[in-house]
Scaffold this active site. Structure first.
Site, PDB file in Angstrom:
ATOM      1  N   ASP A   1      -3.805   5.215   4.535  1.00 50.95           N
ATOM      2  CA  ASP A   1      -2.714   6.172   4.318  1.00 50.95           C
ATOM      3  C   ASP A   1      -2.902   6.910   2.993  1.00 50.95           C
ATOM      4  O   ASP A   1      -2.679   8.125   2.912  1.00 50.95           O
ATOM      5  CB  ASP A   1      -1.356   5.458   4.308  1.00 50.95           C
ATOM      6  CG  ASP A   1      -0.623   5.619   5.639  1.00 50.95           C
ATOM      7  OD1 ASP A   1      -1.303   5.600   6.677  1.00 50.95           O
ATOM      8  OD2 ASP A   1       0.608   5.758   5.634  1.00 50.95           O
TER       9      ASP A   1
ATOM     10  N   LYS B   1      -8.733  -8.927  -2.178  1.00 53.40           N
ATOM     11  CA  LYS B   1      -8.028  -9.278  -3.417  1.00 53.40           C
ATOM     12  C   LYS B   1      -8.243 -10.770  -3.633  1.00 53.40           C
ATOM     13  O   LYS B   1      -7.297 -11.564  -3.754  1.00 53.40           O
ATOM     14  CB  LYS B   1      -6.541  -8.907  -3.292  1.00 53.40           C
ATOM     15  CG  LYS B   1      -5.718  -9.139  -4.541  1.00 53.40           C
ATOM     16  CD  LYS B   1      -5.841  -8.085  -5.629  1.00 53.40           C
ATOM     17  CE  LYS B   1      -5.149  -8.513  -6.899  1.00 53.40           C
ATOM     18  NZ  LYS B   1      -5.277  -7.537  -8.013  1.00 53.40           N
TER      19      LYS B   1
ATOM     20  N   TYR C   1       0.069  -9.526   9.196  1.00 59.68           N
ATOM     21  CA  TYR C   1       0.555  -9.124  10.511  1.00 59.68           C
ATOM     22  C   TYR C   1       0.630 -10.295  11.482  1.00 59.68           C
ATOM     23  O   TYR C   1       1.164 -10.149  12.583  1.00 59.68           O
ATOM     24  CB  TYR C   1      -0.329  -8.016  11.100  1.00 59.68           C
ATOM     25  CG  TYR C   1      -0.148  -6.678  10.407  1.00 59.68           C
ATOM     26  CD1 TYR C   1      -0.652  -6.476   9.127  1.00 59.68           C
ATOM     27  CD2 TYR C   1       0.518  -5.632  11.030  1.00 59.68           C
ATOM     28  CE1 TYR C   1      -0.489  -5.248   8.487  1.00 59.68           C
ATOM     29  CE2 TYR C   1       0.687  -4.408  10.393  1.00 59.68           C
ATOM     30  CZ  TYR C   1       0.184  -4.222   9.125  1.00 59.68           C
ATOM     31  OH  TYR C   1       0.350  -3.021   8.496  1.00 59.68           O
TER      32      TYR C   1
HETATM   33  C1  IPM Z   1       4.195   1.084  12.285  1.00 58.77           C
HETATM   34  C2  IPM Z   1       3.392   0.048  11.533  1.00 58.77           C
HETATM   35  C3  IPM Z   1       3.630  -1.315  12.134  1.00 58.77           C
HETATM   36  C4  IPM Z   1       1.901   0.407  11.506  1.00 58.77           C
HETATM   37  C5  IPM Z   1       1.080  -0.624  10.748  1.00 58.77           C
HETATM   38  O1  IPM Z   1       1.512  -1.138   9.706  1.00 58.77           O
HETATM   39  O2  IPM Z   1      -0.038  -0.904  11.213  1.00 58.77           O
HETATM   40  C6  IPM Z   1       1.572   1.785  10.905  1.00 58.77           C
HETATM   41  O3  IPM Z   1       1.867   1.838   9.544  1.00 58.77           O
HETATM   42  C7  IPM Z   1       0.132   2.103  11.136  1.00 58.77           C
HETATM   43  O4  IPM Z   1      -0.641   2.141  10.163  1.00 58.77           O
HETATM   44  O5  IPM Z   1      -0.260   2.294  12.294  1.00 58.77           O
HETATM   45  C1  IPM Z   2      -6.618  -9.485 -12.776  1.00 61.15           C
HETATM   46  C2  IPM Z   2      -5.545  -9.489 -11.721  1.00 61.15           C
HETATM   47  C3  IPM Z   2      -5.085 -10.892 -11.440  1.00 61.15           C
HETATM   48  C4  IPM Z   2      -4.393  -8.575 -12.104  1.00 61.15           C
HETATM   49  C5  IPM Z   2      -3.319  -8.556 -11.017  1.00 61.15           C
HETATM   50  O1  IPM Z   2      -3.606  -8.563  -9.816  1.00 61.15           O
HETATM   51  O2  IPM Z   2      -2.134  -8.517 -11.384  1.00 61.15           O
HETATM   52  C6  IPM Z   2      -4.775  -7.121 -12.393  1.00 61.15           C
HETATM   53  O3  IPM Z   2      -5.235  -6.460 -11.246  1.00 61.15           O
HETATM   54  C7  IPM Z   2      -3.597  -6.385 -12.946  1.00 61.15           C
HETATM   55  O4  IPM Z   2      -3.054  -5.500 -12.268  1.00 61.15           O
HETATM   56  O5  IPM Z   2      -3.178  -6.699 -14.061  1.00 61.15           O
END
Ligand code: IPM
Ligand code: IPM
Lengths: 322, 322
Positions: free
Chosen positions: A223, A163, A120
């Site tokens: 969400d 992550k 962001y």
């Molecule tokens: C509208 C969008 C920018 C916002 C966000 O990503 O934070 C929404 O998804 C939220 O979670 O309030």
């Molecule tokens: C281990 C990791 C790097 C890998 C990824 O993020 O792609 C795993 O989560 C997957 O989905 O295979």
């Protein structure tokens, strides 16, 4: 003392649920003065800025602002508003209620979402015809401020989402900083990869109480949790800053039902309860939450929860229980 | 013609489920030659590189590689392996099976995950004591290549996941490019914000069939879907390149049950079915899938699915059905 609250209904059902929450706030007996301000698509369509300077300034100077939702212009409204109140954490509780169908009835998790940076922070570029970039920013200071809040919020411990196996420097800094501050405060934490966490929340949400997240991870995980507790109609949120706060339902403008008077006001009323708590009206906040819970358990219910009540019916029922 | 397959069991239950899948591949009657190679924590613990040069080169030159899982070193093993086979898309089907408990019994979604860039492009820096950054990369060319694959894979249409309301330049480029290529190919698409999609997958997964995702979005949305279909034990995946492929279960090393001989081999066997299909043994791939489905419906089942069978019992039952 009169508490001045800025109220920004925005677009769509924001125009219906924010007045409902104002009714509930008024019924608490606290001496509020409401200052209404405009924002959203309907302002932009009339040639204005979706977030007028005046609205921004009102929020930047009020102790608390209650916001509804914005349509296409959502990002241009809500992101600058979060910034205007200098919010560093977005508090997003996701819980189930007796009487409401949920995929995961045992769920009761609060997400503490970093609210200033990550993807962001918004530095993007089209480097060549082919290649675009975004600079994701993670700072120790923002991670520390979030962690200090988390330690006060959840002294019994929390989970840190990240992550860092891929974003080693940035999410590594986030995870390590949050866990270090927690340790300094004697608060226990564990860390969880955000992909694994997305799965575990579906399988065993009862294992989580408070999850501290980078900005986008918090967006997605909260969400997703809305899906697990039965939809966005019940999820409130609080954008907390050192000196002011901005309170908003997690849901959007719901164009499919806007204007029909049947929107579920509960998420916004529960956001108003978070506002009450932020302003130190803890008893009133509890009263509002109890009233919402009573109405959810015994009705009336809006169509999204399988009922056929109107927004006004639900609002009146909440007010009656206060 | 003998098909040479590189086989990398890796760590933990990888050592149990990969041999199981090899047994199944052998039972298809196709003339395979298996070349085993090492990777993972156990190699690193002996002072080696978690992905030895030799293993990398074998995968880079084979038509197809079957990989199990790696522990702490997962990112250092799987990301360079995906790169070694020049994979541009990670195909991740998430579906439910008769006889297997699932939170969302109607789910049958395939995620097509971009497999080369996004936050995985991996340019990170610690700019100051306080600030770290990661450069997320989205290119038109990678988005086009993914979109072309998606159009062949899902001529009946697909959904494009993105967060272009925040990542306007990068995810905007991703979304617009994928949708443009689809339109040029007469394939219908719709676009969905990844946060909203996380919720909708929990509420109404039957509305989605194929979802095309940026790299990290695909990682999170597919793991979340694993939660909705009953866990990671059944999710296969294929890393597809122009000339070679790498096939792996979505699950990890499961240290809690490793070495006990009770790991569920189905995700790896289903990955082997994707390998068969990639090498144009479509009938054999169908046979393997049917056999797995039969065993899931009628047993035997491993403990993760509520049964008490061993890996070998399930593998034998699959082989018997071929
Ligand atoms: C509208 C969008 C920018 C916002 C966000 O990503 O934070 C929404 O998804 C939220 O979670 O309030
Ligand atoms: C281990 C990791 C790097 C890998 C990824 O993020 O792609 C795993 O989560 C997957 O989905 O295979």
């Amino acid at each position: 003392m009169t508490e001045e609250i800025v109220v920004i209904p925005g677009d769509g059902i924001g125009q219906e649920v924010v007045p409902a929450a104002v009714d509930v706030l008024q019924a608490t007996g606290v001496d509020f003065e409401f200052v209404e301000a405009t924002a959203g698509d309907h302002v932009a369509e009339e040639g204005g800025d979706p977030l007028p300077e005046e609205t921004r300034d009102l929020a930047a100077n009020a102790d608390a602002t209650l916001f509804g939702a914005a349509g296409e212009s959502a990002a241009d409204v809500i992101l600058p508003l979060r910034d205007a109140v200098d919010s560093f954490v977005n508090v997003r509780p996701a819980r189930t209620y007796p009487g409401v169908d949920a995929l995961k009835p045992g769920m009761d998790v609060v997400f503490l979402r970093e609210n200033t940076e990550g993807v962001y922070a918004g530095h993007e570029a089209r480097l060549t015809d082919d290649v675009s970039t975004l600079t994701r920013v993670v700072s120790q200071s923002a991670s520390e401020r979030l962690a200090e809040y988390a330690c006060e919020f959840a002294p019994e411990g929390f989970t840190v989402a990240h992550k860092a196996n891929v974003m080693r420097e940035t999410d590594g800094l986030f995870r390590d900083t949050v866990q270090r501050v927690a340790e300094e405060n004697g608060v226990e934490t564990d860390a969880a990869l955000m992909d694994a966490l997305a799965m575990h929340l579906c399988l065993r949400p009862e294992e989580y109480e408070v999850v501290v997240c980078p900005n986008l991870a918090g967006d997605v995980l909260s969400d997703l949790s809305a899906g697990l507790v039965g939809g966005l109609g019940l999820l409130p949120s609080a954008n907390i800053g050192e000196e002011r706060g901005l309170f908003e339902p997690v849901h959007g403008t719901a164009p499919d039902i806007a204007g029909q008077g049947v929107a579920n006001p509960c998420a916004t009323v529960l956001s108003a309860a978070m506002l009450l708590e932020y302003l130190d009206y803890g008893d009133e906040a509890d009263d509002v939450r109890d009233a919402v819970e009573g109405v959810l358990a015994h009705g009336p219910r809006t169509p999204d929860l399988g009922g056929d009540a109107a927004t006004a019916d639900v609002t009146n029922a909440i007010v009656e229980r206060l």
